[in-house]
Design a protein around this motif. Structure first.
Motif, short mmCIF file in Angstrom:
data_model
loop_
_atom_site.label_atom_id
_atom_site.label_comp_id
_atom_site.label_asym_id
_atom_site.label_seq_id
_atom_site.Cartn_x
_atom_site.Cartn_y
_atom_site.Cartn_z
N UNK A 1 0.80 -1.23 0.00
CA UNK A 1 0.00 0.00 0.00
C UNK A 1 0.83 1.28 0.00
N UNK A 2 2.14 1.15 -0.01
CA UNK A 2 3.00 2.34 -0.08
C UNK A 2 2.79 3.13 -1.38
N UNK A 3 2.17 2.51 -2.35
CA UNK A 3 1.93 3.20 -3.61
C UNK A 3 1.03 4.42 -3.41
N UNK A 4 0.14 4.37 -2.43
CA UNK A 4 -0.78 5.49 -2.22
C UNK A 4 -0.06 6.78 -1.83
N UNK A 5 0.71 6.81 -0.74
CA UNK A 5 1.39 8.07 -0.43
C UNK A 5 2.46 8.44 -1.46
N UNK A 6 3.08 7.43 -2.05
CA UNK A 6 4.10 7.71 -3.07
C UNK A 6 3.48 8.39 -4.28
N UNK A 7 2.42 7.82 -4.81
CA UNK A 7 1.78 8.38 -6.00
C UNK A 7 1.16 9.74 -5.72
N UNK A 8 0.43 9.85 -4.61
CA UNK A 8 -0.18 11.15 -4.30
C UNK A 8 0.88 12.21 -4.02
N UNK A 9 2.00 11.81 -3.41
CA UNK A 9 3.10 12.75 -3.19
C UNK A 9 3.69 13.23 -4.51
N UNK A 10 3.90 12.30 -5.44
CA UNK A 10 4.43 12.69 -6.75
C UNK A 10 3.44 13.56 -7.52
N UNK A 11 2.16 13.25 -7.40
CA UNK A 11 1.14 14.08 -8.05
C UNK A 11 1.18 15.49 -7.46
N UNK A 12 1.33 15.59 -6.14
CA UNK A 12 1.44 16.91 -5.50
C UNK A 12 2.63 17.67 -6.05
N UNK A 13 3.76 17.00 -6.16
CA UNK A 13 4.97 17.66 -6.69
C UNK A 13 4.74 18.15 -8.11
N UNK A 14 4.09 17.33 -8.94
CA UNK A 14 3.85 17.75 -10.32
C UNK A 14 2.89 18.94 -10.39
N UNK A 15 1.91 18.99 -9.51
CA UNK A 15 1.04 20.17 -9.48
C UNK A 15 1.80 21.39 -8.98
N UNK A 16 2.70 21.23 -8.02
CA UNK A 16 3.52 22.35 -7.55
C UNK A 16 4.42 22.86 -8.67
N UNK A 17 4.96 21.94 -9.47
CA UNK A 17 5.76 22.37 -10.62
C UNK A 17 4.90 23.11 -11.64
N UNK A 18 3.65 22.67 -11.80
CA UNK A 18 2.73 23.37 -12.70
C UNK A 18 2.43 24.77 -12.18
N UNK A 19 2.32 24.93 -10.85
CA UNK A 19 2.11 26.25 -10.27
C UNK A 19 3.29 27.16 -10.58
N UNK A 20 4.51 26.64 -10.43
CA UNK A 20 5.71 27.42 -10.75
C UNK A 20 5.71 27.83 -12.22
N UNK A 21 5.30 26.93 -13.10
CA UNK A 21 5.23 27.26 -14.53
C UNK A 21 4.15 28.32 -14.78
N UNK A 22 3.01 28.20 -14.08
CA UNK A 22 1.95 29.20 -14.22
C UNK A 22 2.45 30.58 -13.79
N UNK A 23 3.17 30.63 -12.69
CA UNK A 23 3.69 31.92 -12.18
C UNK A 23 4.70 32.50 -13.15
N UNK A 24 5.57 31.65 -13.70
CA UNK A 24 6.54 32.14 -14.70
C UNK A 24 5.82 32.69 -15.92
N UNK A 25 4.77 32.00 -16.37
CA UNK A 25 3.99 32.46 -17.52
C UNK A 25 3.34 33.81 -17.23
N UNK A 26 2.74 33.93 -16.06
CA UNK A 26 2.10 35.20 -15.69
C UNK A 26 3.12 36.33 -15.56
N UNK A 27 4.30 36.01 -15.01
CA UNK A 27 5.35 37.02 -14.88
C UNK A 27 5.86 37.47 -16.24
#
Length: 175
Positions: free
Chosen positions: A136-162
């Protein structure tokens, strides 16, 4: 080496690792399922551990597939507002959606950590001598990686807006 190059190398490693693991899991699932079908058809028997293992492998493939879909920005999205909004507002809508998505993914990561912790304490029967919490370690691992990818998308959104803001300021500061 700059921090951007290190981050890029880490993301490349993560991409190769997950893509390779997905391929390996898929091959294992196909081989094991075909073996089970053959054993049941020709010998009226099967491997007792194969069906529970296949369930875990499907779960792992699904969760890792969700990570890949998020990484590639091909996840399920209901974006009626973004579709109807004017072009200059769409980056802001994307930022809000990515912020909300990262928050949800972070909460799911935390819930998955609690789930795995409870599995460690009160876990069910092991499969192939592997405790259930490891499967069951796949659950926190996958959700953690998904969180990281959304955080990277936020950084890209901020760069685009800037960059849009700086272009707008340059265009407005002319003679």
């Amino acid at each position: 080496m700059s921090h951007r190059q290190v981050a890029r190398q880490i993301l490349t490693f993560e991409k190769r690792l997950i893509d390779g693991l997905l391929c390996l899991l898929l091959v294992a699932m196909i081989v094991l399922a075909c073996l089970q079908i053959g054993l049941r058809t020709f010998f009226s028997s099967g491997l007792l551990w194969a069906d529970p293992l296949l369930r875990y492998l499907v779960l792992w493939c699904g969760m890792l597939g969700a990570v890949v879909a998020t990484r590639e920005k091909k996840h399920i999205a209901i974006d009626v507002v973004g579709y109807l909004a004017p072009e200059q507002v769409k980056p802001w809508i994307g930022l809000v959606i990515d912020l909300f998505s990262s928050l949800v993914a972070a909460v799911l990561t935390w819930a998955a950590v609690i789930f795995v912790r409870n599995e460690v304490l009160f876990g069910s029967y092991p499969l192939l001598t592997v405790p259930s919490w490891i499967w069951n370690l796949i659950f926190p691992t996958a959700f953690g990686l998904i969180t990281i990818h959304f955080l990277l998308a936020i950084a890209a959104d901020i760069r685009l807006l800037a960059s849009q803001s700086s272009r707008g300021n340059e265009a407005g500061s002319g003679p």
